[in-house]
Structure formats: C-alpha cells, structure tokens
Motif scaffolding. Structure first.
Motif, PDB file in Angstrom:
ATOM      1  N   GLY A  83      -0.910 -26.993   1.406  1.00 48.20           N
ATOM      2  CA  GLY A  83      -0.029 -27.577   2.407  1.00 48.20           C
ATOM      3  C   GLY A  83      -0.697 -27.633   3.764  1.00 48.20           C
ATOM      4  O   GLY A  83      -1.877 -27.282   3.905  1.00 48.20           O
ATOM      5  N   ASP A  84       0.031 -28.042   4.776  1.00 42.92           N
ATOM      6  CA  ASP A  84      -0.547 -28.170   6.111  1.00 42.92           C
ATOM      7  C   ASP A  84      -1.040 -26.837   6.653  1.00 42.92           C
ATOM      8  O   ASP A  84      -2.094 -26.761   7.292  1.00 42.92           O
ATOM      9  CB  ASP A  84       0.486 -28.771   7.072  1.00 42.92           C
ATOM     10  N   ARG A  85      -0.296 -25.758   6.413  1.00 40.38           N
ATOM     11  CA  ARG A  85      -0.725 -24.451   6.908  1.00 40.38           C
ATOM     12  C   ARG A  85      -1.997 -23.975   6.210  1.00 40.38           C
ATOM     13  O   ARG A  85      -2.827 -23.283   6.822  1.00 40.38           O
ATOM     14  CB  ARG A  85       0.407 -23.431   6.741  1.00 40.38           C
ATOM     15  N   ASP A  86      -2.167 -24.361   4.953  1.00 39.63           N
ATOM     16  CA  ASP A  86      -3.378 -23.976   4.230  1.00 39.63           C
ATOM     17  C   ASP A  86      -4.629 -24.582   4.851  1.00 39.63           C
ATOM     18  O   ASP A  86      -5.722 -24.009   4.768  1.00 39.63           O
ATOM     19  CB  ASP A  86      -3.275 -24.405   2.763  1.00 39.63           C
ATOM     20  N   GLN A  87      -4.483 -25.738   5.485  1.00 39.73           N
ATOM     21  CA  GLN A  87      -5.641 -26.368   6.114  1.00 39.73           C
ATOM     22  C   GLN A  87      -6.065 -25.591   7.364  1.00 39.73           C
ATOM     23  O   GLN A  87      -7.265 -25.459   7.652  1.00 39.73           O
ATOM     24  CB  GLN A  87      -5.321 -27.826   6.481  1.00 39.73           C
ATOM     25  N   ILE A  88      -5.092 -25.073   8.099  1.00 42.26           N
ATOM     26  CA  ILE A  88      -5.415 -24.248   9.271  1.00 42.26           C
ATOM     27  C   ILE A  88      -6.095 -22.957   8.813  1.00 42.26           C
ATOM     28  O   ILE A  88      -7.060 -22.495   9.438  1.00 42.26           O
ATOM     29  CB  ILE A  88      -4.144 -23.959  10.091  1.00 42.26           C
ATOM     30  N   LYS A  89      -5.620 -22.387   7.716  1.00 41.94           N
ATOM     31  CA  LYS A  89      -6.254 -21.190   7.166  1.00 41.94           C
ATOM     32  C   LYS A  89      -7.703 -21.492   6.772  1.00 41.94           C
ATOM     33  O   LYS A  89      -8.594 -20.652   6.957  1.00 41.94           O
ATOM     34  CB  LYS A  89      -5.466 -20.696   5.952  1.00 41.94           C
ATOM     35  N   ALA A  90      -7.929 -22.686   6.217  1.00 40.69           N
ATOM     36  CA  ALA A  90      -9.283 -23.061   5.812  1.00 40.69           C
ATOM     37  C   ALA A  90     -10.209 -23.165   7.029  1.00 40.69           C
ATOM     38  O   ALA A  90     -11.390 -22.802   6.949  1.00 40.69           O
ATOM     39  CB  ALA A  90      -9.251 -24.387   5.054  1.00 40.69           C
ATOM     40  N   ILE A  91      -9.676 -23.641   8.141  1.00 40.24           N
ATOM     41  CA  ILE A  91     -10.478 -23.686   9.366  1.00 40.24           C
ATOM     42  C   ILE A  91     -10.840 -22.269   9.801  1.00 40.24           C
ATOM     43  O   ILE A  91     -11.989 -21.969  10.152  1.00 40.24           O
ATOM     44  CB  ILE A  91      -9.721 -24.422  10.488  1.00 40.24           C
ATOM     45  N   ALA A  92      -9.861 -21.371   9.775  1.00 37.30           N
ATOM     46  CA  ALA A  92     -10.103 -19.982  10.171  1.00 37.30           C
ATOM     47  C   ALA A  92     -11.137 -19.320   9.268  1.00 37.30           C
ATOM     48  O   ALA A  92     -11.904 -18.450   9.718  1.00 37.30           O
ATOM     49  CB  ALA A  92      -8.797 -19.206  10.145  1.00 37.30           C
ATOM     50  N   GLU A  93     -11.182 -19.726   8.000  1.00 36.89           N
ATOM     51  CA  GLU A  93     -12.129 -19.146   7.044  1.00 36.89           C
ATOM     52  C   GLU A  93     -13.486 -19.829   7.091  1.00 36.89           C
ATOM     53  O   GLU A  93     -14.408 -19.430   6.365  1.00 36.89           O
ATOM     54  CB  GLU A  93     -11.544 -19.251   5.635  1.00 36.89           C
ATOM     55  N   GLY A  94     -13.627 -20.869   7.914  1.00 35.74           N
ATOM     56  CA  GLY A  94     -14.906 -21.550   8.047  1.00 35.74           C
ATOM     57  C   GLY A  94     -15.173 -22.607   7.004  1.00 35.74           C
ATOM     58  O   GLY A  94     -16.289 -23.134   6.909  1.00 35.74           O
ATOM     59  N   VAL A  95     -14.165 -22.953   6.208  1.00 29.81           N
ATOM     60  CA  VAL A  95     -14.341 -23.983   5.177  1.00 29.81           C
ATOM     61  C   VAL A  95     -14.504 -25.354   5.814  1.00 29.81           C
ATOM     62  O   VAL A  95     -15.267 -26.200   5.330  1.00 29.81           O
ATOM     63  CB  VAL A  95     -13.129 -23.993   4.206  1.00 29.81           C
ATOM     64  N   CYS A  96     -13.793 -25.603   6.896  1.00 33.53           N
ATOM     65  CA  CYS A  96     -13.854 -26.887   7.592  1.00 33.53           C
ATOM     66  C   CYS A  96     -13.598 -26.648   9.082  1.00 33.53           C
ATOM     67  O   CYS A  96     -13.279 -25.527   9.501  1.00 33.53           O
ATOM     68  CB  CYS A  96     -12.842 -27.869   7.014  1.00 33.53           C
ATOM     69  N   ASP A  97     -13.732 -27.708   9.863  1.00 29.94           N
ATOM     70  CA  ASP A  97     -13.569 -27.602  11.316  1.00 29.94           C
ATOM     71  C   ASP A  97     -12.357 -28.361  11.831  1.00 29.94           C
ATOM     72  O   ASP A  97     -11.890 -28.097  12.940  1.00 29.94           O
ATOM     73  CB  ASP A  97     -14.822 -28.136  12.030  1.00 29.94           C
TER      74      ASP A  97
END
Length: 338
Positions: free
Chosen positions: A198-212
């Motif tokens: 979901g949308d929140r998962d994308q923010i988590k991915a940014i925090a984990e360095g998966v994407c910017d």
C-alpha cells in the motif's frame, strides 16, 4: 446518539435489515469506516434530530444496491474514491440532486454535472522523497517521475489500484493517451521493485533504502505521523506537491450520492447539505488528515503545517471517464510486471 452500525463487510452484506420507513432516520451505505463518520453523524443528529443507520463494507455495495433494487433501504452511499462513486452512476443506482446549498459549498469540478455525486473531502496524490538522498526542488512534477535520473529509485503500489488509476486518468486528460503511455513506460523503467503493498509500504521502503521516491495519498502520511511506531519512518521523507507551480496537484475524493431507492429522501438531502457545511467539513477533514472540499474552509492541524495545496481543477468526472483507458495503458506497459 443512537447510530446503528454494521462494522464488518460480511455482516454488512449479509444482514442488517435497515428500516426503510421509519421517520426521522437516514440510512447510509458506506465504504468509509464507521468510526470516521461517528462524530459527523452525532453533530448531524444534534442539529436536526435525525438518527443515522450505517452499513460499512470494503466492497460490494453497488452489487448490493442492484440486488435490492427499489426495495433497498439505503438513502445515500459514501465512497472513498472517484472510481467507486462513478460506478454507482454507470450502474444507474443514484439520483441527481441540486440544491443551492450544495452548489454553493462544493466547487463545480468536485461534483457531478447533474448532481449525481458530491465530493466531501479531497486528498492529494503526492510524491514522497527521501530526506537523505533527494534534494528539495530536485523533483517537482509527476512528469519528472519518468526522468531517467530516477532509474531504479521509485517504489509504488500496483498500477491498477484505484488511486493510481485516477492519477493516470488525469495524465490522459492533460496529455492524451500516447504521451501518457510514454510517461508510464518511463515510470515503470524507473521502478526499484515490482509494484506491491500500500501507500504506507512505499514510505517504509524509502526508509529502508529500497528506493528514494514514492507516490501516495497525503492522508497516509498524516496517519503515520500520528502513530508513534510509524512516525520515525514517516519522518525520513519530505512531501512534494507535484505540479504546484503549474496545473496543480492531482486530488481524489471521498464523496456522497443519493440512491434512486431512497425511502428517506428529504432526510438524505439534509444530510448531504450538512456534510458540505463549514462545521461538518472541519470535522470530516480533521478526522482523516484530508482537505475540505468546501474551498471556504481551510485545512487545520498537521495538514495545515504541510503548506498550502494547489489542487488541479480538472473535473473529477472527466478523470472517471478516462478510467478504462488508464487501465488499458497499465496493461499495455505491463506496469505491474517484473
């Protein structure tokens, strides 16, 4: 307050025989969660004396209305996306309403041309950017997402999710199908992983360095800031209001429509007018970190702190009409593929 609720999808679709003839009531079918409506309906009952009955479901309300036909007890349907409310129009399940109050409170681009639905709140489809790896001002438009500089640096949820389909539909309205297809291919090429979550998962991915970078609805950011466990994650991104200096940021809506079967039509219209009023707009927007649809009411709290939004004034009805074309583009570019 004696508001009656059916709070699960299963219960909502299988039971709760709402009274279709009781005086002083209004029956609501809602895709919007019941707890978000409760303060609004309490204020409505206090002002009018009209009690509310609510059926909540995550899906299937249009099908239920069709099945019930003219015997349906539902007076209004409340939705969380333009595509869902337009589905009611396409299935001929809702009736046009036009009153001076509704027309004064809700802008023309946020209501159906024949009054078959009205927006109640809006939310921006924003870009979330890493504070560590993206400079402010480095990205400013949706169009920028296709720039090769973002290769392997973007995360999104499924391209077929209604929130993304609405954004892609708006791009078609502004640029046409051919250019939007080229843009969507560019965005896909820049994805760091297959669309998921979901949308929140994308923010988590940014925090984990998966994407910017990621795309998401503004209210999800507010919800994360409110949650002490998710706040540290949300604080690792900053918000970009795309196209703020141009045509404006794409917005989606929560909305309301009067059913054709409405047994309490007069009460239903009173509810619609109340929900467009300054008092209700403040309550509704604050409950879910959204923007009031009534332009005379300013956002408050955390939402106000984000800064002023310049919403795209494109008709939401035009966006809805481009939905099928947007879905085809997602398939054509294999957006959700590896």
């Amino acid at each position: 307050m004696r508001m009656k609720l059916a709070a699960t999808a299963a219960a909502a679709l299988a039971a709760l025989p709402l009274s279709a003839s009781a005086d002083g009531e209004v029956n609501i079918y809602s895709y919007r969660q019941a707890f978000l409506l409760e303060p609004l309906l309490e204020a409505f009952e206090k002002e009018t004396g009209i009690e509310s009955n609510v059926v909540f479901a995550k899906k299937g309300l249009a099908e239920r209305l069709e099945r019930e036909g003219r015997n349906s007890p539902a007076d209004v349907v409340m939705t969380v996306d333009i595509s869902r409310i337009n589905e009611l129009v396409e299935r001929d399940l809702v009736e046009g309403v036009e009153t001076d109050t509704l027309n004064q409170n809700i802008p023309e681009n946020l209501r159906h041309p024949e009054g078959k639905w009205y927006a109640l709140t809006t939310r921006g489809r924003l870009i979330f950017a890493s504070k560590e790896r993206v400079e402010k001002g480095e990205i400013s438009t949706y169009e920028d997402l296709a720039d090769e500089k973002w290769d392997d640096r973007i995360c999104t949820r499924s391209g077929k999710h209604p929130y993304n389909i609405a954004l892609f539909s708006s791009m078609i309205a502004h640029h046409g199908e051919e250019k939007t297809e080229q843009w969507l291919e560019g965005v896909k090429d820049n994805l760091a992983r297959k669309p998921q979550g979901g949308d929140r998962d994308q923010i988590k991915a940014i925090a984990e360095g998966v994407c910017d970078l990621s795309i998401g609805n503004s209210y999800y950011y507010g919800k994360m800031l409110e949650d002490e466990n998710q706040r540290p994650i949300a604080e690792q991104v900053f918000l970009v209001f795309p196209n703020a200096e141009g045509r404006g940021t794409h917005v989606n809506i929560s909305g309301i429509a009067l059913t054709k079967s409405a047994p309490n039509k007069e009460n239903a219209i009173k509810l619609m007018e109340f929900l467009s009023s300054p008092e209700a707009q403040r309550i509704y927007a604050e409950a879910n970190f959204e923007y009031p649809a009534n332009p005379d009411i300013q956002p408050s709290g955390i939402v106000a702190e984000w800064g002023e939004i310049n919403p795209d004034d494109l008709s939401l009805q035009e966006i809805a009409e481009n939905r099928n074309a947007a879905v085809k583009l997602v398939d054509r570019v294999d957006y959700d593929g590896e």
